[in-house]
Design a protein around this motif. Structure first.
Motif, short mmCIF file in Angstrom:
data_model
loop_
_atom_site.label_atom_id
_atom_site.label_comp_id
_atom_site.label_asym_id
_atom_site.label_seq_id
_atom_site.Cartn_x
_atom_site.Cartn_y
_atom_site.Cartn_z
N MET A 43 -5.39 18.11 -50.93
CA MET A 43 -4.20 18.84 -51.39
C MET A 43 -4.60 20.00 -52.30
SD MET A 43 -1.62 15.64 -52.21
CE MET A 43 -0.34 16.71 -52.86
N THR A 79 -3.05 21.22 -54.84
CA THR A 79 -2.86 20.88 -56.27
C THR A 79 -4.09 20.17 -56.81
OG1 THR A 79 -0.47 20.67 -55.95
CG2 THR A 79 -1.42 19.60 -57.90
N TYR A 80 -4.55 19.17 -56.03
CA TYR A 80 -5.73 18.41 -56.47
C TYR A 80 -6.94 19.33 -56.57
CZ TYR A 80 -9.69 15.24 -56.42
OH TYR A 80 -10.87 14.60 -56.72
N LEU A 130 -1.88 11.92 -55.32
CA LEU A 130 -2.57 13.10 -54.83
C LEU A 130 -3.65 12.67 -53.85
CD1 LEU A 130 -3.13 15.19 -58.13
CD2 LEU A 130 -1.44 15.67 -56.34
N CYS A 159 -4.58 9.62 -60.35
CA CYS A 159 -3.63 10.16 -59.38
C CYS A 159 -4.05 9.85 -57.95
CB CYS A 159 -3.49 11.67 -59.56
SG CYS A 159 -2.61 12.14 -61.06
N ILE A 212 -7.25 22.55 -57.03
CA ILE A 212 -7.22 23.51 -58.15
C ILE A 212 -7.47 22.80 -59.47
CG2 ILE A 212 -5.69 25.02 -59.48
CD1 ILE A 212 -4.42 25.86 -56.79
N LEU A 213 -6.82 21.64 -59.66
CA LEU A 213 -7.03 20.90 -60.91
C LEU A 213 -8.45 20.35 -61.00
CD1 LEU A 213 -3.63 18.97 -61.30
CD2 LEU A 213 -4.45 20.97 -62.58
#
Length: 620
Positions: free
Chosen positions: A145, A147-148, A141, A135, A150-151
């Motif tokens: 970010m 999202t990044y 990503l 990603c 947390i993942l």
């Protein structure tokens, strides 16, 4: 395999490993049930192999490994639910046996017991890391970010706090307190001390300088610490009064073990880990092409015997020390090689049964990296495809080592995980995997397989050749009362799983040969003999006597000895066995009973040594 079939399958598997009472521990990895058994002579490996949905059975690393495939976790859970086998959570942590004296078996047993339960979480986290690398490489990503982040926490958290996972599994393996063990691991990754390491602070404990090292993602320190904790707790429980034991044992354990780990165990283990990683890198660095070829070539054999997970500590240690691993990267293309060889068989054969096995096995190997169904179901079965796959695995390993490819996490190599290898040498690694896959498929299709091989592998089992046996009379090995095998208070014997026969309650201390022949099995408590007329006779003295480790027994023969009827096989102190609470009933079994029309036990209630107690009637 539907869930409704798991109950019966679970019961069959447990019955054929000798029953729940014969299982000292059970864990599973990605494809195998790994049984540690009390008495290996009670395991019916041939019947296990013939059980539907069992791919094969391997005895290695001190374990009976029942290869199931992708459904192994469901079968494991069903075994725990419908049988008396206890999960590892309920085990005692004490699995010592005679076979543990073999250092290789002990090492493999320890490694599999500690790492196997964590492999699912590590594999999932590793795959997630690979997806995140893809990603960010594609620009979908960025590192800042939410999202990044947390993942990435989900992916990296497993490896960062790996000592907590290993503390738990190590505690179960060594018999230490589970939560004190996790508490020690938590102290090793405690944020304040982790920050002190990064800031290169000078710390001391009671005036003793502390050598700070990074324990996040570490492997060896926590395992050694929990092992030492188990010994400490055992000593404390002996000396502390019962009224304070439950509180003061954890208190003293934490006060002693956390400083001991920081002062002694941790620095020594960290140094050992660096030596291990450095030694591996040196070996590969001398000539990466040769080293890569040898590793790739032998890897299918390691997988075949279930020994590949023994390398997990080295892989995780490499990641800890260098941020990436090359060992599992070098050996990873083997999955593609075995998948390709299996695909070659699938495309070449016209036999529907073989296609039904080869197709799913090839897909499983290339998509999920699960190669046992391909190896045991197809390539090893027909031999040439296995060796072709091994050769191309070696070629791919040489290429991978030459380009220096690696992975930042523990990954099983497959199409779905290729993104996890993005970085140095990634293009070369992909080329190596392609060569392994297509090279193995093409060579297997052209000259590695044809349907003439099915004559030996498929047709013969449908009409098995029964060994030629003749009528034979088996004699009593000792004076005593005779009882039907069905009345023996042990399900494995009474059910006839190991063969038909009879039991006798011995009245003297010398167990004699019930027939003439060659000794094929020799334990302190049990001897097997194959006669010239084809009978395979097994004499087992007492129930659960294997637990004594030979105490009160003197074995008078060894494998390969020729014995005559009436020769002494075992001297045993019958009264001592009784005094310790053991049932001394002795079983005389015909383990190849299926080769006979009938095995008839004596109708008498008592026998003297030398009297006929079994009549083996051959098929006319």
């Amino acid at each position: 395999m539907a869930n409704k079939n798991y109950d019966e399958l679970a019961k069959q598997i447990v019955a054929n490993v000798g029953g729940a009472e014969n299982v000292s521990s059970l864990v599973h990895c990605a494809t195998r049930l790994r049984f540690r058994v009390v008495d290996s002579s009670k395991v019916n490996k041939e019947k296990l192999k013939q059980t539907e949905h069992v791919i094969t059975v391997v005895e290695a690393g001190g374990q009976i490994q029942v290869v199931i495939g992708n459904a192994v976790a469901d079968v494991y859970n069903t075994i725990i639910r419908v049988t008396d086998v206890k999960s590892d959570d309920e085990g005692t942590g004490n699995e010592s046996s005679e076979k543990d004296k073999n250092l290789i078996n002990l090492f493999m047993s320890t490694v599999s017991g500690i790492f196997a339960p964590t492999l699912g979480a590590m594999a999932g986290a590793g795959l997630l890391k690979g997806i995140l690398i893809l990603c960010t490489t594609m620009g979908w990503l960025t590192n800042d970010m939410g999202t990044y982040r947390i993942l990435f926490a989900a992916a990296d958290g497993v490896f960062t706090f790996l000592p907590l996972f290993l503390a738990y599994t190590s505690a179960k393996k060594f018999g230490a307190d589970l939560f004190v063990s996790v508490g020690i691991a938590a102290a090793l990754v405690y944020p304040d001390l982790t920050a002190a390491f990064k800031a290169k602070e000078a710390l001391s404990f009671l005036g003793i300088p502390v050598v700070l090292v990074s324990y996040t993602s570490s492997v060896i320190p926590i395992i050694l610490s929990v092992y030492a904790l188990a010994k400490l707790e055992k000593g404390l429980k002996k000396i502390l009064p019962g009224v304070i034991k439950n509180v003061f044992t954890p208190l003293i354990s934490l006060v002693v073990m956390v400083p001991a780990t920081y002062l002694v165990i941790g620095p020594i283990a960290d140094y050992a880990g660096k030596l291990l990683a450095g030694g591996y890198m040196t070996i590969v660095g001398v000539n990466p092409i040769i080293a890569g070829f040898i590793l790739g070539l032998i890897w299918p054999a390691a997988v075949m015997f279930g020994l590949h997970w023994g390398f997990v500590p080295i892989v995780i240690n490499n990641i800890t020390q260098y941020g990436r691993d090359t060992l599992f990267t070098i050996t990873g293309p083997n999955n593609f090689a075995q998948a390709g060889a299996t695909l070659g068989v699938f495309l070449k054969t016209k036999d529907k049964k073989v296609k039904d096995i080869a197709g799913p096995a090839a897909i499983s190997a290339v998509l999920a990296g699960i190669t046992e169904p391909a190896i045991y179901g197809i390539t090893l079965k027909y031999k040439k495809p296995f060796f072709i796959g091994a050769f191309f695995s070696g070629i791919a390993g040489a290429i991978t080592a030459a380009v220096g490819a690696g992975a930042p996490a523990l990954l099983g190599t497959s199409l779905l995980t290729l993104t996890g290898y993005i970085g140095v040498g990634f293009t070369g690694f992909c080329i190596a995997c392609a060569i392994a896959y297509f090279g193995s498929a093409i060579c297997t299709y052209l000259f590695g397989f044809d349907d003439s091989m099915l004559i030996d592998n498929e047709k013969k089992p449908e009409s098995p050749v029964v060994p030629e046996v003749k009528d034979e009379m088996i004699k009593a090995p000792v004076n005593g009362a005779l009882i039907p095998l069905s009345e023996v208070p042990d399900e494995v014997f009474s059910s006839g799983t190991l063969g038909q026969g009879i039991a006798i309650v011995p009245e003297s201390n010398v167990i004699k040969a019930p027939c003439s022949g060659t000794v094929i099995t020799a334990y302190p408590h049990a001897v097997g003999i194959r006669t010239a007329l084809g009978a395979e006779i097994f004499v087992h003295v007492g129930l659960d006597t294997v637990k004594l480790g030979g105490k009160y027994f003197e074995l008078l023969v060894k494998d390969g000895d020729e014995v005559k009827e009436g020769d002494s096989l075992i001297k045993v102190d019958i009264e001592a066995l009784k005094a310790e609470g053991y049932n001394v009933t002795t079983m005389i079994l015909v383990t190849n009973s299926r080769d006979y029309e009938e095995v008839l036990p004596s109708a008498h209630n008592k026998a003297a040594a030398g009297d006929t107690i079994l009549s083996c009637i051959s098929r006319k």
